[in-house]
Design an enzyme around this catalytic site. Structure first.
Site, PDB file in Angstrom:
ATOM      1  N   GLY A 125       0.813  -1.206   0.000  1.00 55.45           N
ATOM      2  CA  GLY A 125       0.000   0.000   0.000  1.00 55.45           C
ATOM      3  C   GLY A 125       0.842   1.250   0.000  1.00 55.45           C
ATOM      4  O   GLY A 125       2.083   1.187  -0.027  1.00 55.45           O
ATOM      5  N   GLY A 154       1.958   5.259   1.499  1.00 57.36           N
ATOM      6  CA  GLY A 154       2.344   5.774   2.801  1.00 57.36           C
ATOM      7  C   GLY A 154       1.208   6.430   3.544  1.00 57.36           C
ATOM      8  O   GLY A 154       1.049   6.249   4.756  1.00 57.36           O
ATOM      9  N   GLY A 178       0.940   2.968   5.316  1.00 61.23           N
ATOM     10  CA  GLY A 178       2.096   3.245   6.158  1.00 61.23           C
ATOM     11  C   GLY A 178       1.722   4.007   7.422  1.00 61.23           C
ATOM     12  O   GLY A 178       2.203   3.691   8.518  1.00 61.23           O
ATOM     13  N   GLU A 220      16.378   6.164   8.781  1.00 61.58           N
ATOM     14  CA  GLU A 220      17.474   6.465   7.844  1.00 61.58           C
ATOM     15  C   GLU A 220      16.861   7.249   6.703  1.00 61.58           C
ATOM     16  O   GLU A 220      16.084   6.709   5.917  1.00 61.58           O
ATOM     17  CB  GLU A 220      18.142   5.168   7.369  1.00 61.58           C
ATOM     18  CG  GLU A 220      19.472   5.391   6.664  1.00 61.58           C
ATOM     19  CD  GLU A 220      19.314   5.572   5.163  1.00 61.58           C
ATOM     20  OE1 GLU A 220      19.445   6.740   4.702  1.00 61.58           O
ATOM     21  OE2 GLU A 220      19.067   4.591   4.462  1.00 61.58           O
ATOM     22  N   CYS A 245      20.727   6.556  -1.646  1.00 65.38           N
ATOM     23  CA  CYS A 245      20.787   7.665  -0.693  1.00 65.38           C
ATOM     24  C   CYS A 245      22.216   8.061  -0.362  1.00 65.38           C
ATOM     25  O   CYS A 245      22.468   9.154   0.138  1.00 65.38           O
ATOM     26  CB  CYS A 245      20.041   7.305   0.587  1.00 65.38           C
ATOM     27  SG  CYS A 245      20.619   5.799   1.386  1.00 65.38           S
TER      28      CYS A 245
END
Length: 516
Positions: free
Chosen positions: A239, A241, A245, A284, A322
């Site tokens: 799903g 966010g 989430g 993170e 990242c």
């Protein structure tokens, strides 16, 4: 979808051992494959996702733009059901002997190894990355499980004697049920980086991969079944966010959250959980990482390495890591030489549809294009790339961005400040060491930095002043899984890896035993 249909479609996915076979399977289906949640040890479809098209999400192949599969946008009550499955499994799993947990995790690593190519193929199709890059990341996912399967067999604790009074020692126990949320750029690798230690330390979990890249997470459920992971220990739901989430992290039944993704989402998680003081948070987040190139790293004996490391740090996985070094700062005396050699190297080694894949989604592609248009408006110099990107007719069907090298970008430009998260780098000169440090640290982020120099004293002197959780000297993306992983400033909070992951997934109490 019936159980027999689900089993048949899973079998079809597992049977694809080449990219061509997987592509043919996608072309041969009359409608996109439908992913199902993995809850309580089995694949299920949330009932509401069967009746409302608005509660489905379609995922598209980045290289072509064609739909690959649909997935449920799992609604809050179905999220809660998955959490309850994890909570029900926790008492037994948390008391399972370490040797037994270790054996199960080792079996997961073995099954991943046996199916390495299938996972790499679907990861490449789903995320847009090259097959070669996908294989590297599957290997790291395998290592995540093998590493933590043995780590828990060799843990140490601390004991101290208060002379004549008491013996004190530290005792750790699993922290509970975790929400594990991973991003779309390295889907399998970063999801398993969370699942492996979570299960190793005796916790149970509900994992939510990015809705953009969910295929390998779906396949992972089948691996957990075959490895004998008890039902409910690890649950995988799909799903977005905002709906799935948010319901997951905010639930009072969740004892901790391990999240990798954007800084704004990290802020939202902090807000949703601010009143839940005891909830463990490991976040993170984003990065806008500097690469510092000193003149001594451009001498003939090491020049090739300097160019190669800087290029790899800039353009691996289309810059969608990242940890990528997207702000390159070069000592002025070698600036022109670096720009020339770097541009030539990237032009030769990082080629669209060969060594550079497509970016992950149409939305992300459009975002990157807007930054390139801004660069053109601000009169930046394009050494590679353009605005809008120049693409062949067949490439225009997918989400392709040519590697882009920019100079003459103002310090206060959004191009220098924002995390673009694509194959776009800026190159800027500096005069001396202190200016280099100042430029590197002039960011809201502090995730990673790359330092290119042959001066041993400078390696320590500069490296220890860089505001970054990870500093690489003359290399990049080298990882030992026991070292702390995480960032400073707006790049997150908490560390994971080895004992640092143990801190995330366990609670510690100190016992005091009288000496008399």
């Amino acid at each position: 979808m019936s159980s027999s249909t689900s089993d048949r479609r899973l079998s079809e996915l597992w049977s694809c051992v080449t990219l061509d076979e997987a592509s043919s399977l996608i072309d041969s289906t009359s409608s996109p494959f439908s992913l199902q949640n993995f809850v309580g040890g089995q694949y299920i479809a949330p009932p509401d996702s069967l009746t409302s098209s608005s509660q489905h999400i379609t995922s598209f192949e980045p290289k072509t733009g064609r739909p690959i599969y649909t997935l449920p946008c799992t609604q809050p009550h179905a999220v809660e059901a998955a959490i309850k499955a994890a909570k029900a499994a926790f008492p037994s799993w948390s008391k399972t002997a370490r040797a037994e947990r270790s054996a199960i995790l080792w079996k997961v690593s073995e099954l991943l190894q046996q199916n390495r190519e299938v996972f790499a193929i679907w990861e490449s199709i789903d995320q847009g990355k090259t097959l070669e890059r996908a294989r590297v990341e599957v290997d790291r996912a395998i290592s995540n499980f093998s590493y933590f399967s043995t780590f828990i067999l060799h843990e140490q604790t601390a004991a101290r004697m208060v002379d004549g009074v008491a013996l004190t020692y530290e005792h750790r126990s699993p922290a509970g049920v975790f929400a594990l949320i991973s991003p779309w750029n390295m889907p399998l690798y970063l999801l398993t980086w969370k699942i492996a230690p979570c299960l190793a330390f005796g916790c149970t979990a509900v994992a939510k991969p990015s809705e953009v890249t969910s295929m390998t997470a779906f396949l992972l459920g089948d691996i957990f079944q075959k490895a004998g992971v008890p039902p409910g220990v690890i649950n995988i739901i799909f799903g977005d966010g905002a709906t799935t989430g948010a319901a997951l992290v905010a639930s009072p039944l969740i004892n901790g959250v391990s999240f990798t993704g954007g800084t704004q989402t990290g802020i939202a998680i902090r807000r949703l959980t601010a009143h839940q003081i005891g909830k463990h948070l490991s976040l993170e987040l984003g990065g806008k990482n500097p690469t510092l190139v000193f003149a001594d790293s451009m001498v003939p004996s090491v020049r090739e390495r300097t160019i190669r490391v800087a290029a790899m740090a800039a353009f691996e996985n289309q810059g969608e890591i990242c940890l990528c070094g997207s702000r390159i700062y070069v000592e002025k005396s070698v600036y022109n030489d670096f720009v020339r050699d770097f541009t030539a190297y990237v032009r030769e080694k990082y080629v669209l549809k060969q060594t550079v894949g497509a970016v992950a989604s149409l939305q992300h592609c459009d975002k990157i294009k807007r930054y390139l248009e801004l660069a053109a408006e601000q009169k930046a110099t394009f050494h590679l790339g353009g605005a809008p990107p120049t693409l062949n007719e067949d490439e225009a069907q997918g989400y392709w961005i040519e590697p882009t090298i920019l100079t003459d970008v103002a310090k206060n430009s959004a191009i220098q400040i924002d995390e673009i998260f694509g194959p776009v780098v800026t190159i800027t000169p500096f005069d001396n060491e202190q200016e280099a440090i100042q430029l590197a640290n002039d960011s809201e982020y502090g995730l990673a930095a790359i330092l290119l120099t042959t001066d041993g004293a400078r390696m320590r002197r500069v490296g220890e002043q860089l505001e970054a959780g990870l500093v690489w000297v003359n290399c990049w993306l080298v990882r030992e899984l026991g070292t702390p992983f995480g960032g400073m400033k707006n790049s997150g909070t908490g560390r994971e890896g080895g004992e640092h992951s143990r801190d995330v997934f366990t609670v510690v109490r100190t016992l005091h035993l009288p000496a008399y």
